[in-house]
Scaffold this active site. Structure first.
Site, PDB file in Angstrom:
ATOM      1  N   LYS A   1     -16.562 -29.839  30.495  1.00 49.11           N
ATOM      2  CA  LYS A   1     -16.527 -29.519  29.068  1.00 49.11           C
ATOM      3  C   LYS A   1     -15.513 -28.424  28.739  1.00 49.11           C
ATOM      4  O   LYS A   1     -15.513 -27.889  27.632  1.00 49.11           O
ATOM      5  CB  LYS A   1     -17.915 -29.084  28.597  1.00 49.11           C
ATOM      6  CG  LYS A   1     -18.982 -30.167  28.726  1.00 49.11           C
ATOM      7  CD  LYS A   1     -18.710 -31.358  27.818  1.00 49.11           C
ATOM      8  CE  LYS A   1     -19.864 -32.345  27.818  1.00 49.11           C
ATOM      9  NZ  LYS A   1     -19.634 -33.479  26.903  1.00 49.11           N
TER      10      LYS A   1
ATOM     11  N   ILE B   1     -36.832 -13.573  27.212  1.00 50.56           N
ATOM     12  CA  ILE B   1     -36.882 -14.723  26.312  1.00 50.56           C
ATOM     13  C   ILE B   1     -37.872 -15.767  26.828  1.00 50.56           C
ATOM     14  O   ILE B   1     -38.250 -15.762  27.999  1.00 50.56           O
ATOM     15  CB  ILE B   1     -35.495 -15.371  26.133  1.00 50.56           C
ATOM     16  CG1 ILE B   1     -34.968 -15.912  27.471  1.00 50.56           C
ATOM     17  CG2 ILE B   1     -34.518 -14.388  25.529  1.00 50.56           C
ATOM     18  CD1 ILE B   1     -33.679 -16.705  27.358  1.00 50.56           C
TER      19      ILE B   1
ATOM     20  N   ASP C   1     -41.722 -21.749  37.006  1.00 45.79           N
ATOM     21  CA  ASP C   1     -40.379 -21.230  36.737  1.00 45.79           C
ATOM     22  C   ASP C   1     -40.448 -19.707  36.750  1.00 45.79           C
ATOM     23  O   ASP C   1     -40.789 -19.069  35.760  1.00 45.79           O
ATOM     24  CB  ASP C   1     -39.865 -21.729  35.389  1.00 45.79           C
ATOM     25  CG  ASP C   1     -38.400 -21.365  35.165  1.00 45.79           C
ATOM     26  OD1 ASP C   1     -37.889 -20.472  35.876  1.00 45.79           O
ATOM     27  OD2 ASP C   1     -37.765 -21.971  34.285  1.00 45.79           O
TER      28      ASP C   1
ATOM     29  N   HIS D   1     -37.373 -14.166  32.050  1.00 43.39           N
ATOM     30  CA  HIS D   1     -38.469 -14.394  31.108  1.00 43.39           C
ATOM     31  C   HIS D   1     -39.584 -13.350  31.206  1.00 43.39           C
ATOM     32  O   HIS D   1     -40.572 -13.461  30.477  1.00 43.39           O
ATOM     33  CB  HIS D   1     -39.044 -15.787  31.332  1.00 43.39           C
ATOM     34  CG  HIS D   1     -38.016 -16.873  31.304  1.00 43.39           C
ATOM     35  ND1 HIS D   1     -37.331 -17.216  30.156  1.00 43.39           N
ATOM     36  CD2 HIS D   1     -37.510 -17.662  32.294  1.00 43.39           C
ATOM     37  CE1 HIS D   1     -36.468 -18.182  30.437  1.00 43.39           C
ATOM     38  NE2 HIS D   1     -36.560 -18.473  31.715  1.00 43.39           N
TER      39      HIS D   1
ATOM     40  N   PHE E   1     -31.221 -27.918  23.844  1.00 41.72           N
ATOM     41  CA  PHE E   1     -31.598 -26.523  23.651  1.00 41.72           C
ATOM     42  C   PHE E   1     -30.443 -25.789  22.953  1.00 41.72           C
ATOM     43  O   PHE E   1     -29.302 -25.807  23.433  1.00 41.72           O
ATOM     44  CB  PHE E   1     -31.919 -25.860  24.987  1.00 41.72           C
ATOM     45  CG  PHE E   1     -33.069 -26.521  25.707  1.00 41.72           C
ATOM     46  CD1 PHE E   1     -34.359 -26.390  25.227  1.00 41.72           C
ATOM     47  CD2 PHE E   1     -32.855 -27.290  26.840  1.00 41.72           C
ATOM     48  CE1 PHE E   1     -35.421 -27.010  25.865  1.00 41.72           C
ATOM     49  CE2 PHE E   1     -33.908 -27.916  27.491  1.00 41.72           C
ATOM     50  CZ  PHE E   1     -35.194 -27.779  27.001  1.00 41.72           C
TER      51      PHE E   1
ATOM     52  N   GLY F   1     -36.984 -22.325  27.785  1.00 40.40           N
ATOM     53  CA  GLY F   1     -36.646 -23.439  26.901  1.00 40.40           C
ATOM     54  C   GLY F   1     -37.642 -24.579  27.022  1.00 40.40           C
ATOM     55  O   GLY F   1     -38.003 -25.214  26.030  1.00 40.40           O
TER      56      GLY F   1
ATOM     57  N   GLN G   1     -80.495 -33.680  39.276  1.00 40.70           N
ATOM     58  CA  GLN G   1     -81.454 -33.552  40.376  1.00 40.70           C
ATOM     59  C   GLN G   1     -82.299 -34.826  40.493  1.00 40.70           C
ATOM     60  O   GLN G   1     -82.608 -35.298  41.586  1.00 40.70           O
ATOM     61  CB  GLN G   1     -82.342 -32.330  40.147  1.00 40.70           C
ATOM     62  CG  GLN G   1     -81.574 -31.009  40.180  1.00 40.70           C
ATOM     63  CD  GLN G   1     -82.473 -29.825  39.882  1.00 40.70           C
ATOM     64  OE1 GLN G   1     -83.668 -29.987  39.646  1.00 40.70           O
ATOM     65  NE2 GLN G   1     -81.895 -28.628  39.903  1.00 40.70           N
TER      66      GLN G   1
ATOM     67  N   SER H   1       0.853  -1.189   0.000  1.00 36.32           N
ATOM     68  CA  SER H   1       0.000   0.000   0.000  1.00 36.32           C
ATOM     69  C   SER H   1       0.888   1.238   0.000  1.00 36.32           C
ATOM     70  O   SER H   1       2.120   1.150  -0.030  1.00 36.32           O
ATOM     71  CB  SER H   1      -0.894   0.007   1.240  1.00 36.32           C
ATOM     72  OG  SER H   1      -0.101   0.137   2.416  1.00 36.32           O
TER      73      SER H   1
END
Length: 746
Positions: free
Chosen positions: A436, A531, A511, A516, A564, A534, A734, A199
């Protein structure tokens, strides 16, 4: 061949577009249909010489000569408002900003003047800020924007003589990462490139053959792809040059905890653990600040709960993790009972989209329906107390920050249909804990019993963000595994549009998470608005499968497993795509408006029709009401003709036990479910449903029936309290009361 990426209708602003990289970008965008604002001040690489308008004008002329649309702008990037205004005046909008303008003022650190430091930051960092800020609100309003920041290898790695330049360039990366987060909800994506290209800034530095090999044309394709409306890349950094492109990411060592609870942290402890601190085996790749801070918070919780760990060698990581989780795995949470009535089952059905508009949904929302049923997925409501009640934070040997908890997967299995009302005893246990890397997965098994009979089993897979990376196992044979959907078009697709009040309605099932319902809480969590739960989407999807492949027969439902994937906003349309393979229905659920998959790798297992008959207690022999109906039958042999003339009706009774229909009786002349037939003839009582239609049908428990017969429970009060359900000609009740009172003499 794949279709060409076009930019028709898009307006692109490229700063520093009079030559080099900027010129290549401008020409490439224009060639593919964009309207281009070519901005260039016209100075030299140090920003010292007087500006020449020729640089921008030449590029504009080149674009127009090829039939493209372009206008020139000669303002400094520090006047970002003026540059953006030029785009709006010429083309009426602004879609894409490529921050490319830059200069050099190289010198060793000790020789950098204040002026050289300041001007580099004014042009590179402040200039990009000013131009982007001027375009920002326009992009937000139109719900579209693409922004490119230009960093440098000097900013990423450092380079001698470029302290001012490298500081500004890495600052652009930080700016870009934050804009990617703030702009995402408005479909504004911001990415950073670190180009290696010839450049105006490098023409006196690079040899001519290298300038040719690293020509700007080899960078432009990446910029165009990142700016296209179909590109979802956001908040990323790329090195590019000579036809090669590579994405960069941060990597963080596993590290070591070097202090103990209530003890001072010392430099000697740091020295002792230095090798582990710098060891990138088992490294993590945090992508968000939440992951970074979450990891540190996890350390604080670990120190508080375990008293701290002074060393943490990699060779012992797995055993340390196993030891740390030993107190959690197989830990039993407090037992609890889950009582519910028809009110709760109906509230749940409405919360997951059952509607009076769909006639076949009536059985889930009207307790007077002869086949009134509890939706199978109500089983998660029965079992959810440990998850929504905060009990995960009290697991020994496991530090769970409830603000970092996400619901990852869900499994539910029913062993028989849920009763319409009941009181179930629930036992919960931590089945396993998996590491994880970026977080822990906690498997919570919940078993629900009616008396001693197992009714349903749930496995909640809970992801705890930022608590992983200590070397635990990643898989478990105790986990219910999600299964990918088949690679073919779906066999059936059903859609339901959620209500704007869907989350407000669903939360009444227990919940109460403010995520939410509370906009401020949702914004704090990084969402544009509250939101949907789930498990609400889970309920919608299961209804779709039950409707499509089991005709809403709850006795055919065996199990469901879901993962999810993304959140849903109330008001969006849920689209469930289903594949039938034997008695397993694979499915995934999308938001129709965006195409996002929100539930993935899911399935429902159904029972064959032949296996779904529900056994009632041996023809009602253990029910108290059986004795009453048999006695009424004997009395009618003597007075049936007289009673039939007075009543002239057929009554059908559904007697329940533990929420299930245990027997049916008809008061009539035929033989079927318990009923009373007093329509002509001498009258008759037989077990089974009425042959033909009943004039009135009554549903109540065996216990309440006896209370009515013995005069301890007023039928009218029982009806209005919901203990007695009636349909048909209710006024005939009745006359029936007369039978029970005056003729049965029980």
């Amino acid at each position: 061949m794949a279709s060409l990426l076009r930019f028709h209708g898009r307006v692109v602003l490229v700063t520093g577009a009079g030559g080099g990289l900027g010129r290549s970008y401008a020409l490439a965008f224009a060639e593919r249909g964009a309207s281009v604002v070519v901005n260039d001040l016209g100075g030299d690489m140090k920003g010292l010489s007087e500006g020449s308008l020729a640089a921008a004008d030449k590029v504009v002329e080149e674009i127009r000569s090829k039939g493209g649309k372009a206008v020139a702008n000669y303002d400094s990037v520090e006047a970002g408002e003026k540059i953006v205004r030029a785009a709006l005046e010429a083309f009426g909008r602004i879609d894409i900003v490529v921050n490319n303008a830059g200069i050099l003022r190289d010198n060793s650190f000790g020789r950098i003047s204040d002026e050289d430091w300041d001007i580099i930051h004014r042009v590179h960092l402040r200039g990009s800020f000013q131009v982007t800020r001027a375009a920002w609100d326009h992009m937000k309003k139109q719900k579209f924007g693409r922004i490119i920041m230009t960093a440098s290898a000097s900013g990423i790695y450092g380079n001698y003589g470029q302290a001012n330049y490298s500081a500004a360039k890495l600052g652009l990366l930080g700016l870009s990462n934050t804009l990617a987060i703030e702009g995402q909800k408005s479909n504004i994506h911001c990415n950073t490139i670190a180009p290696a290209a010839g450049s105006r800034m490098t023409q006196n530095i690079m040899p001519e053959d290298l300038m040719e090999a690293l020509k700007p044309d080899y960078v432009a394709p990446l910029v165009l792809w990142l700016c296209h409306e179909s590109c979802e890349e956001n908040g990323s950094l790329f090195e590019v040059g000579g036809g090669w492109i590579g994405k960069l990411r941060w990597e963080r060592a596993l590290g070591a905890i070097v202090r103990e609870k209530n003890q001072p942290m010392t430099p000697e402890a740091v020295r002792a653990n230095w090798k582990q601190i710098c060891d990138f085996d088992n490294a993590t790749t945090p992508q968000r600040i939440q992951e970074s801070i979450g990891g540190i918070i996890g350390v604080l919780n670990k120190i508080d709960s375990e008293g701290g760990v002074s060393t943490n060698p990699t060779s012992q990581a797995s055993s340390t993790a196993t030891s740390a989780f030993a107190g959690a795995i197989s830990h039993k949470l407090p037992s609890f009972s889950s009582a519910y009535t028809e009110l709760e089952t109906i509230m749940y059905a409405l919360g997951v989209g059952a509607s009076i508009k769909e006639p076949k949904d009536r059985k889930f929302i009207y307790e007077g329906s002869t086949d009134f049923s509890c939706l199978p997925t109500f089983g998660v409501i029965i079992a959810q107390k440990p998850i929504v009640g905060g009990e995960l934070s009290e697991i020994p040997g496991l530090s769970v920050n409830l603000e970092k908890v996400l619901h990852g997967e869900q499994y539910l299995e029913l062993y028989k249909p849920l009763p319409r009302a009941g009181n179930l005893r629930c036992e919960a246990v931590i089945a396993d804990v998996l590491d994880k890397g970026s977080g822990l997965v906690v498997l919570v098994d919940v078993y629900s019993y009616f008396e001693e009979e197992l009714m349903c089993y749930n496995q909640f897979s809970i992801f705890v963000v930022g608590s992983g990376g200590i070397g635990g196992k990643r898989t478990s044979d105790k986990a219910k595994v999600a299964v990918p959907v088949p690679n073919r078009p779906p066999d059936a697709v059903l859609r339901d549009t959620t209500s704007l009040n869907q989350a407000a309605l669903y939360r009444l099932s227990g919940d109460w998470n403010p995520l939410h319902i509370d906009p401020n809480f949702a914004a704090f969590a990084g969402f544009d608005k509250p939101i949907l739960h789930g498990l609400c989407t889970f309920g919608f999807s299961a209804r779709h499968v039950l409707k499509q492949f089991a005709d809403n027969d709850v006795s055919r439902f065996k199990a469901i497993k879901v993962r999810f994937a993304k959140p849903v906003y109330p008001g969006q349309t849920l689209q469930t795509e289903m594949w039938k393979e034997g008695n397993r229905i694979h499915f995934q659920t999308k938001v129709q408006e965006t195409g996002d998959i929100v539930i993935s790798n899911a399935y429902v297992d159904l029972l064959p029709k032949s296996d779904t008959s529900v056994k009632t207690p041996s023809e009602g022999k253990e029910l108290q009401s059986t004795l009453v109906f048999e006695e009424i039958g004997r009395r009618l042999k003597d007075i049936g003709h007289e009673v039939a003339k007075k009543v002239n009706a057929v009554f059908e009774w559904h007697i329940t036990k533990g929420g299930h229909t245990a027997a049916k009786w008809t008061l009539c002349e035929n033989t079927c479910v318990p009923a009373i037939d007093l329509k002509g003839g001498s009258g008759k009582v037989y077990q089974g449903p009425a042959k033909g239609s009943a004039d009135a049908t009554f549903t109540l428990s065996d216990e309440d029936f006896m209370e009515v017969v013995l005069g301890k429970l007023d039928p009218q009060k029982a009806f209005f309290s919901g203990r007695l359900k009636a349909r048909g000609n209710i006024m005939l009740s009745q006359k029936l009361q007369t039978i029970l009172k005056d003729y049965a003499k029980l």
